[in-house]
Design a protein around this motif. Structure first.
Motif, PDB file in Angstrom:
ATOM      1  N   SER A 126     -31.677  36.036   1.640  1.00 20.01           N
ATOM      2  CA  SER A 126     -31.509  34.592   1.712  1.00 20.01           C
ATOM      3  C   SER A 126     -31.032  34.068   0.357  1.00 20.01           C
ATOM      4  N   PHE A 127     -30.034  33.201   0.392  1.00 18.68           N
ATOM      5  CA  PHE A 127     -29.411  32.669  -0.814  1.00 18.68           C
ATOM      6  C   PHE A 127     -29.199  31.171  -0.687  1.00 18.68           C
ATOM      7  N   VAL A 128     -29.213  30.492  -1.811  1.00 16.91           N
ATOM      8  CA  VAL A 128     -28.788  29.099  -1.876  1.00 16.91           C
ATOM      9  C   VAL A 128     -27.594  29.052  -2.819  1.00 16.91           C
ATOM     10  N   HIS A 129     -26.518  28.456  -2.353  1.00 21.01           N
ATOM     11  CA  HIS A 129     -25.298  28.332  -3.143  1.00 21.01           C
ATOM     12  C   HIS A 129     -25.016  26.868  -3.441  1.00 21.01           C
ATOM     13  N   ILE A 130     -24.569  26.611  -4.651  1.00 21.66           N
ATOM     14  CA  ILE A 130     -24.079  25.287  -5.035  1.00 21.66           C
ATOM     15  C   ILE A 130     -22.581  25.422  -5.229  1.00 21.66           C
ATOM     16  N   VAL A 131     -21.826  24.642  -4.467  1.00 26.99           N
ATOM     17  CA  VAL A 131     -20.372  24.681  -4.548  1.00 26.99           C
ATOM     18  C   VAL A 131     -19.877  23.321  -5.027  1.00 26.99           C
ATOM     19  N   PRO A 132     -19.314  23.258  -6.243  1.00 26.44           N
ATOM     20  CA  PRO A 132     -18.769  21.995  -6.745  1.00 26.44           C
ATOM     21  C   PRO A 132     -17.507  21.597  -5.974  1.00 26.44           C
ATOM     22  N   SER A 133     -17.255  20.305  -5.925  1.00 26.31           N
ATOM     23  CA  SER A 133     -16.044  19.807  -5.279  1.00 26.31           C
ATOM     24  C   SER A 133     -14.820  20.245  -6.075  1.00 26.31           C
ATOM     25  N   SER A 134     -13.692  20.252  -5.397  1.00 26.56           N
ATOM     26  CA  SER A 134     -12.431  20.610  -6.029  1.00 26.56           C
ATOM     27  C   SER A 134     -11.425  19.493  -5.773  1.00 26.56           C
ATOM     28  N   GLU A 135     -10.708  19.141  -6.807  1.00 24.64           N
ATOM     29  CA  GLU A 135      -9.709  18.074  -6.730  1.00 24.64           C
ATOM     30  C   GLU A 135      -8.317  18.672  -6.937  1.00 24.64           C
ATOM     31  N   PRO A 136      -7.267  17.965  -6.576  1.00 25.31           N
ATOM     32  CA  PRO A 136      -5.917  18.456  -6.863  1.00 25.31           C
ATOM     33  C   PRO A 136      -5.712  18.754  -8.356  1.00 25.31           C
ATOM     34  N   ALA A 137      -6.364  17.991  -9.222  1.00 24.33           N
ATOM     35  CA  ALA A 137      -6.241  18.245 -10.664  1.00 24.33           C
ATOM     36  C   ALA A 137      -6.822  19.605 -11.042  1.00 24.33           C
ATOM     37  N   ASP A 138      -7.835  20.076 -10.302  1.00 18.62           N
ATOM     38  CA  ASP A 138      -8.394  21.409 -10.553  1.00 18.62           C
ATOM     39  C   ASP A 138      -7.373  22.486 -10.211  1.00 18.62           C
ATOM     40  N   LYS A 139      -6.691  22.322  -9.093  1.00 19.18           N
ATOM     41  CA  LYS A 139      -5.676  23.302  -8.686  1.00 19.18           C
ATOM     42  C   LYS A 139      -4.512  23.313  -9.660  1.00 19.18           C
ATOM     43  N   ALA A 140      -4.126  22.132 -10.144  1.00 19.89           N
ATOM     44  CA  ALA A 140      -3.047  22.050 -11.127  1.00 19.89           C
ATOM     45  C   ALA A 140      -3.451  22.747 -12.430  1.00 19.89           C
ATOM     46  N   ALA A 141      -4.683  22.565 -12.846  1.00 18.99           N
ATOM     47  CA  ALA A 141      -5.165  23.217 -14.065  1.00 18.99           C
ATOM     48  C   ALA A 141      -5.173  24.734 -13.891  1.00 18.99           C
ATOM     49  N   LEU A 142      -5.612  25.221 -12.723  1.00 16.93           N
ATOM     50  CA  LEU A 142      -5.637  26.664 -12.471  1.00 16.93           C
ATOM     51  C   LEU A 142      -4.248  27.278 -12.526  1.00 16.93           C
ATOM     52  N   ARG A 143      -3.248  26.539 -12.050  1.00 17.11           N
ATOM     53  CA  ARG A 143      -1.875  27.044 -12.093  1.00 17.11           C
ATOM     54  C   ARG A 143      -1.410  27.266 -13.529  1.00 17.11           C
ATOM     55  N   THR A 144      -1.986  26.558 -14.478  1.00 19.26           N
ATOM     56  CA  THR A 144      -1.620  26.733 -15.888  1.00 19.26           C
ATOM     57  C   THR A 144      -2.622  27.623 -16.625  1.00 19.26           C
ATOM     58  N   GLY A 145      -3.534  28.244 -15.866  1.00 22.27           N
ATOM     59  CA  GLY A 145      -4.494  29.157 -16.466  1.00 22.27           C
ATOM     60  C   GLY A 145      -5.694  28.488 -17.111  1.00 22.27           C
ATOM     61  N   ASP A 204     -18.042  42.401   7.128  1.00 21.48           N
ATOM     62  CA  ASP A 204     -18.491  41.543   8.216  1.00 21.48           C
ATOM     63  C   ASP A 204     -19.866  40.943   7.955  1.00 21.48           C
ATOM     64  N   HIS A 205     -20.198  40.664   6.678  1.00 21.86           N
ATOM     65  CA  HIS A 205     -21.532  40.164   6.363  1.00 21.86           C
ATOM     66  C   HIS A 205     -21.832  38.824   7.024  1.00 21.86           C
ATOM     67  N   ASP A 206     -20.812  38.066   7.365  1.00 17.67           N
ATOM     68  CA  ASP A 206     -21.062  36.756   7.958  1.00 17.67           C
ATOM     69  C   ASP A 206     -21.391  36.830   9.452  1.00 17.67           C
ATOM     70  N   LEU A 207     -21.275  37.986  10.084  1.00 15.54           N
ATOM     71  CA  LEU A 207     -21.618  38.099  11.506  1.00 15.54           C
ATOM     72  C   LEU A 207     -23.089  37.794  11.756  1.00 15.54           C
ATOM     73  N   GLY A 208     -23.962  38.185  10.850  1.00 13.04           N
ATOM     74  CA  GLY A 208     -25.390  37.929  11.020  1.00 13.04           C
ATOM     75  C   GLY A 208     -25.875  36.753  10.194  1.00 13.04           C
ATOM     76  N   ALA A 209     -24.963  35.953   9.683  1.00  9.81           N
ATOM     77  CA  ALA A 209     -25.339  34.838   8.813  1.00  9.81           C
ATOM     78  C   ALA A 209     -25.874  33.660   9.613  1.00  9.81           C
ATOM     79  N   PHE A 263     -28.791  36.182   5.642  1.00  9.22           N
ATOM     80  CA  PHE A 263     -27.919  37.247   6.137  1.00  9.22           C
ATOM     81  C   PHE A 263     -28.738  38.448   6.560  1.00  9.22           C
ATOM     82  N   GLU A 264     -28.209  39.215   7.498  1.00  7.04           N
ATOM     83  CA  GLU A 264     -28.807  40.500   7.843  1.00  7.04           C
ATOM     84  C   GLU A 264     -28.523  41.440   6.685  1.00  7.04           C
ATOM     85  N   ALA A 265     -29.558  42.050   6.126  1.00 13.02           N
ATOM     86  CA  ALA A 265     -29.417  42.876   4.925  1.00 13.02           C
ATOM     87  C   ALA A 265     -28.441  44.030   5.129  1.00 13.02           C
ATOM     88  N   ASP A 266     -28.446  44.656   6.297  1.00 12.98           N
ATOM     89  CA  ASP A 266     -27.576  45.818   6.503  1.00 12.98           C
ATOM     90  C   ASP A 266     -26.106  45.437   6.664  1.00 12.98           C
TER      91      ASP A 266
END
Length: 122
Positions: A35-54, A80-85, A71-74
């Motif tokens: 079992s996991f908890v994930h924090i995913v920050p939002s992404s804006e077009p400016a983030d994608k533009a910055a990534l294109r320039t490294g 296919d880890h998301d099948l048992g998610a 998730f199912e441990a096995d």
């Protein structure tokens, strides 16, 4: 100065502001599950533009999605880890203060979270 247990370690707050995902392993409902908890920050077009320039763009006004998965441990070893998610719970946080409120409600201290590459989650 002492840091409160509900304050972010500076390096992890910086990671969130840079748009990096954080995660933490939490107790699962059954022995054969992870079992996991994930924090995913939002992404804006400016983030994608910055990534294109490294570069990565820091933004202290990001919103966040917080998701608790089990998730199912096995199945974690393959592609296919998301099948048992199962999504246990999900929350949206409009800003850093709202993110801390979600973590308090879920009883997850910020200093327990790790960078996604340092966690055992998929």
């Amino acid at each position: 100065m002492d840091r409160s247990e509900w304050d972010w370690p500076a390096v992890k707050l910086s990671a969130l502001r840079l748009g990096r995902r954080l995660g933490v392993l939490v107790p699962a409902s059954q022995p054969n599950r992870w079992s996991f908890v994930h924090i995913v920050p939002s992404s804006e077009p400016a983030d994608k533009a910055a990534l294109r320039t490294g570069r990565a763009r820091s933004d202290d006004a990001r919103s966040f999605r917080v998701t608790h998965w089990e998730f199912e441990a096995d199945r974690l070893e393959g592609y296919d880890h998301d099948l048992g998610a199962v999504r246990i719970r999900n929350a949206e946080a409009a800003d850093e203060a709202a993110l801390l409120a979600v973590l308090r409600e879920w009883r997850l201290r910020p200093d327990g979270f790790e960078h996604s590459w340092d966690t055992v989650g998929p």
